[in-house]
Design a protein around this motif. Sequence first.
Motif, PDB file in Angstrom:
ATOM      1  N   GLU A 279      74.261 -55.097 -54.844  1.00 56.12           N
ATOM      2  CA  GLU A 279      74.296 -55.923 -56.046  1.00 56.12           C
ATOM      3  C   GLU A 279      75.558 -55.666 -56.862  1.00 56.12           C
ATOM      4  O   GLU A 279      76.174 -56.614 -57.375  1.00 56.12           O
ATOM      5  N   GLU A 280      75.945 -54.416 -56.994  1.00 60.07           N
ATOM      6  CA  GLU A 280      77.181 -54.105 -57.715  1.00 60.07           C
ATOM      7  C   GLU A 280      78.386 -54.667 -56.985  1.00 60.07           C
ATOM      8  O   GLU A 280      79.330 -55.179 -57.611  1.00 60.07           O
ATOM      9  N   THR A 281      78.371 -54.582 -55.669  1.00 52.02           N
ATOM     10  CA  THR A 281      79.468 -55.142 -54.876  1.00 52.02           C
ATOM     11  C   THR A 281      79.534 -56.648 -55.045  1.00 52.02           C
ATOM     12  O   THR A 281      80.623 -57.232 -55.187  1.00 52.02           O
ATOM     13  N   ALA A 282      78.369 -57.295 -55.038  1.00 52.21           N
ATOM     14  CA  ALA A 282      78.331 -58.749 -55.232  1.00 52.21           C
ATOM     15  C   ALA A 282      78.916 -59.133 -56.581  1.00 52.21           C
ATOM     16  O   ALA A 282      79.651 -60.124 -56.703  1.00 52.21           O
ATOM     17  N   LEU A 283      78.603 -58.358 -57.604  1.00 49.72           N
ATOM     18  CA  LEU A 283      79.160 -58.611 -58.935  1.00 49.72           C
ATOM     19  C   LEU A 283      80.678 -58.526 -58.916  1.00 49.72           C
ATOM     20  O   LEU A 283      81.377 -59.356 -59.512  1.00 49.72           O
ATOM     21  N   SER A 284      81.217 -57.528 -58.203  1.00 49.53           N
ATOM     22  CA  SER A 284      82.674 -57.376 -58.139  1.00 49.53           C
ATOM     23  C   SER A 284      83.326 -58.535 -57.391  1.00 49.53           C
ATOM     24  O   SER A 284      84.436 -58.949 -57.717  1.00 49.53           O
ATOM     25  N   VAL A 285      82.612 -59.074 -56.393  1.00 46.88           N
ATOM     26  CA  VAL A 285      83.151 -60.203 -55.628  1.00 46.88           C
ATOM     27  C   VAL A 285      83.195 -61.462 -56.485  1.00 46.88           C
ATOM     28  O   VAL A 285      84.212 -62.172 -56.533  1.00 46.88           O
ATOM     29  N   ILE A 286      82.082 -61.762 -57.167  1.00 50.61           N
ATOM     30  CA  ILE A 286      82.051 -62.947 -58.015  1.00 50.61           C
ATOM     31  C   ILE A 286      83.089 -62.828 -59.126  1.00 50.61           C
ATOM     32  O   ILE A 286      83.764 -63.802 -59.482  1.00 50.61           O
ATOM     33  N   ALA A 287      83.258 -61.624 -59.670  1.00 49.47           N
ATOM     34  CA  ALA A 287      84.268 -61.418 -60.707  1.00 49.47           C
ATOM     35  C   ALA A 287      85.662 -61.727 -60.185  1.00 49.47           C
ATOM     36  O   ALA A 287      86.485 -62.336 -60.885  1.00 49.47           O
ATOM     37  N   GLU A 288      85.952 -61.332 -58.950  1.00 48.27           N
ATOM     38  CA  GLU A 288      87.277 -61.615 -58.396  1.00 48.27           C
ATOM     39  C   GLU A 288      87.462 -63.108 -58.159  1.00 48.27           C
ATOM     40  O   GLU A 288      88.548 -63.655 -58.393  1.00 48.27           O
ATOM     41  N   ILE A 289      86.418 -63.780 -57.706  1.00 51.60           N
ATOM     42  CA  ILE A 289      86.521 -65.224 -57.473  1.00 51.60           C
ATOM     43  C   ILE A 289      86.823 -65.953 -58.777  1.00 51.60           C
ATOM     44  O   ILE A 289      87.695 -66.829 -58.840  1.00 51.60           O
ATOM     45  N   ARG A 293      90.332 -67.926 -59.872  1.00 49.72           N
ATOM     46  CA  ARG A 293      90.322 -69.339 -60.242  1.00 49.72           C
ATOM     47  C   ARG A 293      90.990 -69.570 -61.588  1.00 49.72           C
ATOM     48  O   ARG A 293      91.714 -70.546 -61.787  1.00 49.72           O
ATOM     49  N   THR A 294      90.740 -68.675 -62.541  1.00 45.65           N
ATOM     50  CA  THR A 294      91.277 -68.861 -63.890  1.00 45.65           C
ATOM     51  C   THR A 294      92.675 -68.292 -64.061  1.00 45.65           C
ATOM     52  O   THR A 294      93.349 -68.590 -65.039  1.00 45.65           O
ATOM     53  N   GLY A 295      93.098 -67.452 -63.122  1.00 45.87           N
ATOM     54  CA  GLY A 295      94.385 -66.798 -63.262  1.00 45.87           C
ATOM     55  C   GLY A 295      94.357 -65.666 -64.269  1.00 45.87           C
ATOM     56  O   GLY A 295      95.414 -65.216 -64.733  1.00 45.87           O
ATOM     57  N   ALA A 296      93.158 -65.185 -64.602  1.00 44.62           N
ATOM     58  CA  ALA A 296      93.027 -64.102 -65.579  1.00 44.62           C
ATOM     59  C   ALA A 296      93.401 -62.768 -64.951  1.00 44.62           C
ATOM     60  O   ALA A 296      93.323 -62.586 -63.733  1.00 44.62           O
ATOM     61  N   GLY A 297      93.767 -61.822 -65.810  1.00 45.36           N
ATOM     62  CA  GLY A 297      94.187 -60.515 -65.321  1.00 45.36           C
ATOM     63  C   GLY A 297      93.051 -59.580 -64.994  1.00 45.36           C
ATOM     64  O   GLY A 297      93.282 -58.489 -64.469  1.00 45.36           O
ATOM     65  N   ALA A 298      91.813 -59.984 -65.316  1.00 49.79           N
ATOM     66  CA  ALA A 298      90.622 -59.175 -65.038  1.00 49.79           C
ATOM     67  C   ALA A 298      90.713 -57.794 -65.673  1.00 49.79           C
ATOM     68  O   ALA A 298      90.295 -56.798 -65.106  1.00 49.79           O
ATOM     69  N   ARG A 299      91.278 -57.748 -66.889  1.00 53.93           N
ATOM     70  CA  ARG A 299      91.366 -56.490 -67.631  1.00 53.93           C
ATOM     71  C   ARG A 299      90.266 -56.438 -68.675  1.00 53.93           C
ATOM     72  O   ARG A 299      89.715 -57.465 -69.076  1.00 53.93           O
ATOM     73  N   PRO A 300      89.920 -55.249 -69.172  1.00 54.53           N
ATOM     74  CA  PRO A 300      88.960 -55.168 -70.268  1.00 54.53           C
ATOM     75  C   PRO A 300      89.468 -55.959 -71.473  1.00 54.53           C
ATOM     76  O   PRO A 300      90.654 -55.904 -71.805  1.00 54.53           O
ATOM     77  N   LEU A 301      88.591 -56.705 -72.127  1.00 51.42           N
ATOM     78  CA  LEU A 301      89.014 -57.522 -73.254  1.00 51.42           C
ATOM     79  C   LEU A 301      89.623 -56.682 -74.372  1.00 51.42           C
ATOM     80  O   LEU A 301      90.506 -57.147 -75.094  1.00 51.42           O
ATOM     81  N   ARG A 302      89.179 -55.454 -74.515  1.00 48.85           N
ATOM     82  CA  ARG A 302      89.720 -54.628 -75.589  1.00 48.85           C
ATOM     83  C   ARG A 302      91.187 -54.261 -75.360  1.00 48.85           C
ATOM     84  O   ARG A 302      91.870 -53.804 -76.279  1.00 48.85           O
ATOM     85  N   SER A 303      91.678 -54.447 -74.125  1.00 43.65           N
ATOM     86  CA  SER A 303      93.080 -54.147 -73.847  1.00 43.65           C
ATOM     87  C   SER A 303      93.962 -55.387 -73.908  1.00 43.65           C
ATOM     88  O   SER A 303      95.149 -55.324 -73.612  1.00 43.65           O
TER      89      SER A 303
END
Length: 325
Positions: A279-289, A293-303
């Motif tokens: 389940e944790e791995t699946a979450l990491s996969v969906i996050a990367e997808i 798609r959005t071109g986001a840096g996938a960094r913590p919002l606080r940074s």
Amino acid sequence: MLELAADLLPLVERGVPVAAVTVTRVVRSAPRGVGATLAVTGDARVIGSISGGCVEGDAVMLGLDALRSGAVRRGSFGFTGPDDAIVAAGLACGGAVEVVAYPIDGTDPRVRAALMNAAAGRDTTLDLTLDDGPALTLHRPGRPRLIVLGAGEHAAALCRVGAAAGFAVTVCDVWALLVTRERFPEASELVVAPPHEYLASLETPDDRTAVCVLTHDERLDVPALRAALRLPVGFVGAMGSRATVARRAALLTQAGVTDAELGRLHSPLGLDLGAHTPEETALSVIAEIVAARTGAGARPLRSTLGPLHTDAAVGCATPTPVAAR
């Protein structure tokens, strides 16, 4: 409104009176973007959200007023000064929104057809003529698609998380014993076939389609990846260790995959979340997808700096852009 189609369609078909409250303008930051919609029935049943909680009560009252009067109502939340000046009131995030509330005409065949199409995940546009001003154009892009090749435990977890994130999930494997409704109850489609043959049969893959190879068998994943990397899909990923990734890249090159095609491959698959369970791995996969798609840096919002919410981000998370014209 179209983002709520799956919930609204049964109500409309039963003749339940319902009104929608749709965000038409956002200034500065807001929890939801333009197009976010809340619906309310005559007995005050609430569906959806326009703000995550801070102005829901006022929005519900506006929707009930539109429903009871049968007329369009407009409102704004967060604007407390002249010339759109915003004081720290209304929205907890400090922004402001304008909304329009309108009864949903369930007898209008255009409305019913649009709700049916949106509920089925198809690309849908609906123009509503409001009696007090400009028309409102509602648009919901077709549902994003996730094709999972392989039917192991990680695939089952990816199917669950992907479906929860709004993807229409297809699971494909050569083993009929694994590709069952019991193992993949959330899947939109189950396919028993060699993965590369299934990919070759796709009629309309597009940049909202993601393909994830989880077969763990070079005899299956090499031809599947070769086929996927030559399709106009938005994301191709494959699970595997560093050693597996290196060996598979060599085999793909031997199979005629070009460096440009290989550069499209996301492997190892997923963002670095320290995941261990399926389940944790699946979450990491969906996050990367989503990040790809959005071109986001996938960094913590606080940074990061700047607005937390943008129209583009809203469109990817829950694709419902709306514009008044």
